[in-house]
Design a protein around this motif. Structure first.
Motif, PDB file in Angstrom:
ATOM      1  N   ARG A 220       0.965  -1.220   0.041  1.00  0.00           N
ATOM      2  CA  ARG A 220      -0.003  -0.070  -0.118  1.00  0.00           C
ATOM      3  C   ARG A 220       0.951   1.087   0.098  1.00  0.00           C
ATOM      4  O   ARG A 220       0.599   2.175  -0.465  1.00  0.00           O
ATOM      5  CB  ARG A 220      -0.611   0.065   1.309  1.00  0.00           C
ATOM      6  CG  ARG A 220      -1.932   0.915   1.274  1.00  0.00           C
ATOM      7  CD  ARG A 220      -1.558   2.153   2.210  1.00  0.00           C
ATOM      8  NE  ARG A 220      -2.851   2.962   2.518  1.00  0.00           N
ATOM      9  CZ  ARG A 220      -2.724   4.127   3.112  1.00  0.00           C
ATOM     10  NH1 ARG A 220      -1.444   4.528   3.515  1.00  0.00           N
ATOM     11  NH2 ARG A 220      -3.739   4.773   3.465  1.00  0.00           N
ATOM     12  N   LYS A 228       0.759  10.345  -4.108  1.00  0.00           N
ATOM     13  CA  LYS A 228       1.272  11.331  -3.521  1.00  0.00           C
ATOM     14  C   LYS A 228       2.321  12.283  -4.569  1.00  0.00           C
ATOM     15  O   LYS A 228       2.195  13.366  -4.718  1.00  0.00           O
ATOM     16  CB  LYS A 228       2.339  11.103  -2.334  1.00  0.00           C
ATOM     17  CG  LYS A 228       1.589  10.748  -1.093  1.00  0.00           C
ATOM     18  CD  LYS A 228       2.468  10.476  -0.038  1.00  0.00           C
ATOM     19  CE  LYS A 228       1.705  10.152   1.393  1.00  0.00           C
ATOM     20  NZ  LYS A 228       2.595   9.986   2.465  1.00  0.00           N
ATOM     21  N   ASP A 453       0.983   3.023  11.591  1.00  0.00           N
ATOM     22  CA  ASP A 453       1.424   4.643  11.538  1.00  0.00           C
ATOM     23  C   ASP A 453       2.390   4.886  12.648  1.00  0.00           C
ATOM     24  O   ASP A 453       2.730   5.927  12.958  1.00  0.00           O
ATOM     25  CB  ASP A 453       0.194   5.556  11.891  1.00  0.00           C
ATOM     26  CG  ASP A 453       0.513   6.901  11.233  1.00  0.00           C
ATOM     27  OD1 ASP A 453       1.361   7.143  10.188  1.00  0.00           O
ATOM     28  OD2 ASP A 453      -0.050   8.008  11.973  1.00  0.00           O
ATOM     29  N   LYS A 482      -6.719   6.325  16.575  1.00  0.00           N
ATOM     30  CA  LYS A 482      -7.043   7.002  15.338  1.00  0.00           C
ATOM     31  C   LYS A 482      -8.941   7.331  15.334  1.00  0.00           C
ATOM     32  O   LYS A 482      -9.627   6.157  16.115  1.00  0.00           O
ATOM     33  CB  LYS A 482      -7.065   5.974  14.143  1.00  0.00           C
ATOM     34  CG  LYS A 482      -5.543   5.845  13.890  1.00  0.00           C
ATOM     35  CD  LYS A 482      -4.721   6.962  13.340  1.00  0.00           C
ATOM     36  CE  LYS A 482      -3.212   6.755  13.208  1.00  0.00           C
ATOM     37  NZ  LYS A 482      -2.638   7.909  12.826  1.00  0.00           N
ATOM     38  N   ARG A 486     -12.651   9.138  10.882  1.00  0.00           N
ATOM     39  CA  ARG A 486     -11.768   8.958   9.694  1.00  0.00           C
ATOM     40  C   ARG A 486     -11.988   7.771   8.707  1.00  0.00           C
ATOM     41  O   ARG A 486     -11.365   7.529   7.636  1.00  0.00           O
ATOM     42  CB  ARG A 486     -10.260   8.831  10.212  1.00  0.00           C
ATOM     43  CG  ARG A 486      -9.298   9.383   9.218  1.00  0.00           C
ATOM     44  CD  ARG A 486      -7.858   9.488   9.779  1.00  0.00           C
ATOM     45  NE  ARG A 486      -7.595  10.704  10.528  1.00  0.00           N
ATOM     46  CZ  ARG A 486      -6.526  11.009  11.044  1.00  0.00           C
ATOM     47  NH1 ARG A 486      -5.526  10.217  10.953  1.00  0.00           N
ATOM     48  NH2 ARG A 486      -6.224  12.267  11.701  1.00  0.00           N
ATOM     49  N   TYR A 490     -10.658   6.661   5.214  1.00  0.00           N
ATOM     50  CA  TYR A 490      -9.856   5.494   4.876  1.00  0.00           C
ATOM     51  C   TYR A 490     -10.372   4.810   3.595  1.00  0.00           C
ATOM     52  O   TYR A 490      -9.593   4.304   2.862  1.00  0.00           O
ATOM     53  CB  TYR A 490      -9.595   4.473   5.826  1.00  0.00           C
ATOM     54  CG  TYR A 490      -8.997   4.953   7.295  1.00  0.00           C
ATOM     55  CD1 TYR A 490      -7.720   5.724   7.040  1.00  0.00           C
ATOM     56  CD2 TYR A 490      -9.317   4.949   8.397  1.00  0.00           C
ATOM     57  CE1 TYR A 490      -7.023   6.114   8.178  1.00  0.00           C
ATOM     58  CE2 TYR A 490      -8.471   5.402   9.554  1.00  0.00           C
ATOM     59  CZ  TYR A 490      -7.298   6.112   9.249  1.00  0.00           C
ATOM     60  OH  TYR A 490      -6.422   6.416  10.462  1.00  0.00           O
TER      61      TYR A 490
END
Ligand SMILES: O=P(O)(O)O[C@@H]1[C@@H](OP(=O)(O)O)[C@H](OP(=O)(O)O)[C@H](O)[C@H](OP(=O)(O)O)[C@H]1OP(=O)(O)O
Ligand SMILES: Nc1ncnc2c1ncn2[C@@H]1O[C@H](COP(=O)(O)OP(=O)(O)OP(=O)(O)O)[C@@H](O)[C@H]1O
Length: 509
Positions: A220, A228, A453, A482, A486, A490
């Motif tokens: 991923r 990005k 993360d 988290k 969100r 996601y």
């Protein structure tokens, strides 16, 4: 057998059972720590002076300052330990007194003791740095944060300053073990921070026919890099992309793959992401190095020289050669890369947690949400605009007790898995997540996001006297919850990443 209860470590002295010496051996224990370390919140709060702190580092949600004041002080330990302050930040887009950038729905200490540590397991959890929560109810503490925020503002990176600032209205801040501090003999420590990201490929079970070929073959992280780059207006060719850091190599079970990961991390540390025509690329956040309590800026030749000097006064490291730089990194890191090292153990558990807690993949979980609530993932509004009672309940802020219950269920499930292969374990976990209440499956997914993360900190300590070998201490940081808010992001990001990557692959043919 019930899962092993976790013994709280925030009240215990600094632990280093997850330290590695050369060849993956456990390091000698640190000098006997006193029972009074780390000190109580009251004594730390009683010794706050904004002039004694300097900017250390920051992420998206928190900012760290290091203690630079006089000793003795409660902020300095009897064996050279130092505590840093971790402050929460607040987006500039938010107005009013509330609205911190962080999204901690639960008490941070309890989160660590009842959620993070039991999931990591006793061995890996010993790598969590000592932490003390400091409530900021007193006006004097409030004034300290305001003065501190003003003092350090100009030392922050410009891009971050535009976006946010220290939340001067936060209810608390944290004293944390300063991992960049010198060792017990006062010698400088090289601190390496690795943000490893996702260490697994999802199982095919719930993947859409168009996403599966990509999600089953490419990490991923590497697909996200393409998105990005596109968002930053950078054109990337396959050859350049092949050289990017691949988390699957770092998490792999062989030393050779881990060394390749180190090489890619080193390249991006030195020259940035997507350097072109001799120009540096954007700074990467997957590898950072700190020396003398300050991040080494690779665009600054003097700072690079100082890093080279610290590694060895004799070995010649060519700062313009990837091979030479990688060799220098490996000379420090190699002991931590063997399969029995504590770093490998930590990485293995992180990947397991990431993968198992996300066994349905966001696609599977979102499909379950839609079929049970009639609403889009992470939303409680149906297609006809009505609010679903069931989904509203699912979106209520999770309590610590709920998270702790999910953890206990998950650990009990893992006990039953025993020594099943990872594939079998994921299949069985999928069945469990498909059968348990949707709320629990959702919280498990958010827990996975936490482990995807986090960052690994390697305190690299110079050898003692005639022993030139580096000693490495492993720590895990940034394991915050988290937010439920969100979920929709996601799912959307997952789709965007795969679609962008698929289009890019087509264009590369
Ligand atoms: O979604 P990702 O994979 O880009 O991860 C985000 C990170 O981006 P990265 O790709 O590592 O540069 C992002 O890192 P940066 O702020 O870009 O350094 C944050 O860690 C973010 O989490 P949070 O907002 O602090 O809760 C991370 O968001 P979560 O996905 O963990 O919610
Ligand atoms: N205990 C520590 N000692 C030294 N430096 C630290 C420590 N904890 C964090 N840091 C540094 O501060 C940075 C920000 O801390 P942290 O990861 O807690 O913030 P964050 O906003 O949650 O990060 P992210 O945006 O990656 O989620 C880290 O990336 C690291 O460089």
């Amino acid at each position: 057998m019930p899962p092993t209860p976790f013994a709280p470590s925030h009240t215990t002295p600094f632990k280093s059972t997850l330290s590695t010496a050369m060849h993956g051996r456990r390091a000698a224990p640190p000098p006997a720590a006193s029972a009074s370390w780390p000190p109580s919140a009251a004594s730390l709060l009683g010794a706050l002076d904004a002039r004694h702190w300097r900017f250390l580092a920051e992420g998206g949600a928190n900012l760290l300052v290091a203690y630079d004041g006089p000793a003795p002080s409660p902020w300095r330990g009897p064996h050279g330990q130092r505590l840093a302050l971790r402050l929460t930040k607040r987006s500039r887009a938010l107005h009013g007194a509330s609205g911190s950038t962080t999204h901690a729905p639960v008490d941070a200490t309890a989160w660590r003791e009842q959620v993070v540590a039991p999931l990591l397991g006793e061995d890996v959890a010993s790598a969590l740095p000592a932490t003390v929560c400091l409530p900021l109810a007193l006006p004097a503490a409030q004034a300290f944060v305001e003065q501190l925020a003003a003092r350090i503002e100009m030392h922050r990176p410009a891009a971050r300053r535009r976006q946010d600032g220290i939340d001067t209205h936060a209810a608390q801040l944290w004293a944390v073990e300063d991992l960049s501090a010198p060792d017990a003999q006062g010698r400088d420590v090289l601190l390496m921070e690795i943000k490893p990201k996702w260490g697994f490929l999802p199982a095919a079970t719930h993947l859409d026919g168009t996403s599966a070929p990509h999600k089953r073959s490419t990490s991923r992280y590497r697909m996200h890099r393409v998105l990005k780059a596109q968002q930053a207006g950078v054109t990337v060719g396959r050859e350049q992309w092949e050289q990017t850091y691949d988390p699957l190599q770092l998490y792999a079970d062989d030393e050779c793959s881990r060394e390749q990961a180190v090489q890619a991390l080193t390249r991006e540390w030195r020259w940035g992401e997507w350097p072109a025509d001799g120009a540096r690329g954007k700074k990467s956040n997957n590898l950072k190095l700190f020396l003398k309590g300050k991040e080494v800026d690779t665009a600054d030749t003097q700072e690079l020289e100082s890093w080279r000097g610290h590694l060895s006064s004799t070995a010649s490291v060519d700062l313009d050669s990837l091979e030479s730089l990688t060799g220098a990194m490996l000379s420090v890191l190699r002991p931590a890369l063997s399969s029995d090292s504590q770093l490998a153990t930590a990485l293995q558990r992180l990947a397991q947690l990431q993968r198992r807690l996300d066994a349905l993949d966001v696609e599977g979980l979102a499909a379950r949400w839609r079929s049970e609530t009639g609403c889009a993932f992470g939303s409680c509004s149906g297609a006809d605009g009505t609010t679903s009672e069931e989904a509203s309940v699912l979106l209520a802020p999770p309590t610590l007790e709920e998270y702790a219950a999910v953890v206990q269920l998950f650990l009990a499930h893992e006990q039953r898995l025993g020594r099943d292969s990872d594939e079998q374990a994921v299949r069985q976990t999928q069945a469990q997540l498909a059968a348990c209440p949707l709320r629990q499956a959702t919280l498990a997914f958010l827990l996975s996001a936490t482990f995807k993360d986090c960052s690994i900190m390697l305190r690299c300590l110079p050898g003692q006297e005639t022993d030139t070998a580096w000693r490495l201490e492993v720590r895990l940081i940034d394991l915050d919850p988290k937010p439920l808010a969100r979920l929709a992001h996601y799912e959307a990001l997952d789709r965007e990443i795969v679609e962008c990557f698929a289009t890019w692959c087509e264009a590369q043919k």
